[in-house]
Design an enzyme around this catalytic site. Structure first.
Site, mmCIF file in Angstrom:
data_model
loop_
_atom_site.group_PDB
_atom_site.id
_atom_site.type_symbol
_atom_site.label_atom_id
_atom_site.label_comp_id
_atom_site.label_asym_id
_atom_site.label_seq_id
_atom_site.Cartn_x
_atom_site.Cartn_y
_atom_site.Cartn_z
ATOM 1 N N TYR A 196 -33.563 43.237 -38.065
ATOM 2 C CA TYR A 196 -34.963 43.661 -37.925
ATOM 3 C C TYR A 196 -35.091 44.982 -37.154
ATOM 4 C CZ TYR A 196 -37.179 39.360 -39.724
ATOM 5 O OH TYR A 196 -37.644 38.337 -40.524
ATOM 6 N N HIS A 208 -39.081 35.092 -44.810
ATOM 7 C CA HIS A 208 -39.047 36.556 -44.869
ATOM 8 C C HIS A 208 -38.711 36.946 -46.294
ATOM 9 C CE1 HIS A 208 -37.911 40.742 -44.161
ATOM 10 N NE2 HIS A 208 -36.869 40.490 -44.939
ATOM 11 N N LYS A 252 -36.880 30.589 -42.445
ATOM 12 C CA LYS A 252 -36.730 30.819 -41.007
ATOM 13 C C LYS A 252 -36.577 29.510 -40.202
ATOM 14 C CE LYS A 252 -39.317 35.188 -41.095
ATOM 15 N NZ LYS A 252 -40.363 35.991 -40.443
ATOM 16 N N GLU A 308 -30.759 44.631 -47.499
ATOM 17 C CA GLU A 308 -30.821 43.298 -46.877
ATOM 18 C C GLU A 308 -29.873 42.322 -47.587
ATOM 19 O OE1 GLU A 308 -34.936 42.138 -46.636
ATOM 20 O OE2 GLU A 308 -35.383 43.674 -45.134
ATOM 21 N N ASN A 340 -43.406 32.203 -39.186
ATOM 22 C CA ASN A 340 -44.101 32.188 -40.475
ATOM 23 C C ASN A 340 -43.215 31.776 -41.646
ATOM 24 O OD1 ASN A 340 -42.637 34.516 -40.577
ATOM 25 N ND2 ASN A 340 -44.319 35.859 -41.167
HETATM 26 P P1 CMP Z 1 -41.290 39.174 -41.676
HETATM 27 O O1 CMP Z 1 -41.863 39.261 -43.038
HETATM 28 O O2 CMP Z 1 -39.985 38.493 -41.511
HETATM 29 O O3 CMP Z 1 -41.177 40.653 -41.085
HETATM 30 C C1 CMP Z 1 -41.246 40.933 -39.706
HETATM 31 C C2 CMP Z 1 -41.647 39.746 -38.902
HETATM 32 O O4 CMP Z 1 -42.169 40.037 -37.639
HETATM 33 C C3 CMP Z 1 -42.781 39.010 -39.589
HETATM 34 O O5 CMP Z 1 -42.342 38.408 -40.779
HETATM 35 C C4 CMP Z 1 -43.217 38.072 -38.498
HETATM 36 O O6 CMP Z 1 -42.390 36.949 -38.393
HETATM 37 C C5 CMP Z 1 -43.008 38.949 -37.275
HETATM 38 N N1 CMP Z 1 -44.294 39.443 -36.792
HETATM 39 C C6 CMP Z 1 -45.123 40.284 -37.412
HETATM 40 N N2 CMP Z 1 -46.231 40.499 -36.665
HETATM 41 C C7 CMP Z 1 -46.069 39.759 -35.550
HETATM 42 C C8 CMP Z 1 -46.857 39.552 -34.399
HETATM 43 N N3 CMP Z 1 -48.039 40.153 -34.258
HETATM 44 N N4 CMP Z 1 -46.377 38.718 -33.445
HETATM 45 C C9 CMP Z 1 -45.176 38.128 -33.586
HETATM 46 N N5 CMP Z 1 -44.378 38.290 -34.681
HETATM 47 C C10 CMP Z 1 -44.833 39.090 -35.631
#
Ligand code: CMP
Length: 140
Positions: free
Chosen positions: A51, A117, A11, A128, A114
């Site tokens: 998403y 993904h 990311k 995906e 984070n």
């Molecule tokens: P990902 O595994 O890419 O799947 C969905 C994404 O939404 C997740 O990782 C995070 O980056 C994001 N996400 C999930 N929970 C939250 C949250 N509480 N606040 C902001 N972003 C979130």
């Protein structure tokens, strides 16, 4: 156990900090093979489409803005039980809950930013992968 493929995204928070190589090393050390990879910049619309399953979540708009905020590296990882193995290597969504040594424990900045993904199941992995790659780009 079966050989599987899963979709991974490095990311914008991680590409910005030049962490692609360090994250790829973790995948390879775990036995995952990077069989396709490209660095691209998503639009907010493309992020929203990818998403779409999270459309009703309160963080959806923030997530779409973030994913469009800089380059991402989209990749296909292949290996034995690749979907579950990649989720182990990534660690929990929230870095505060991620096990030591995982990508998110070491590199993620927050639950939203984070670093990576990964697909969560076989059907979503197939969809995906097809979103980003044609069959011609998957060389094994
Ligand atoms: P990902 O595994 O890419 O799947 C969905 C994404 O939404 C997740 O990782 C995070 O980056 C994001 N996400 C999930 N929970 C939250 C949250 N509480 N606040 C902001 N972003 C979130």
């Amino acid at each position: 156990m079966a050989t599987e493929r899963t979709l991974s995204i490095i990311k914008p928070d991680a590409t910005k900090r030049n962490l692609t190589g360090k994250i790829n090393a973790k995948f390879e050390e775990a036995g995952l093979r990077i069989v396709a990879q490209k660095r691209i910049r998503l639009t907010k619309e493309q992020s929203g489409e990818f998403y779409a399953v999270h459309k009703e979540r309160p963080f959806y708009d923030e997530l779409c803005d973030f994913m469009a905020s800089g380059p991402v590296v989209v990749q296909v990882l292949e290996g034995e039980s690749a979907i579950a193995k990649n989720r182990e290597v990534m660690g929990a969504t929230n870095p505060a809950d991620a096990a030591p040594g995982t990508v998110r424990a070491e590199f993620a900045e927050s639950v939203g930013e984070n670093s990576v993904h990964g697909s969560d199941a076989a059907d979503t992995a197939a969809a995906e992968i097809a979103y980003f790659f044609s069959g011609l780009e998957l060389v094994g």
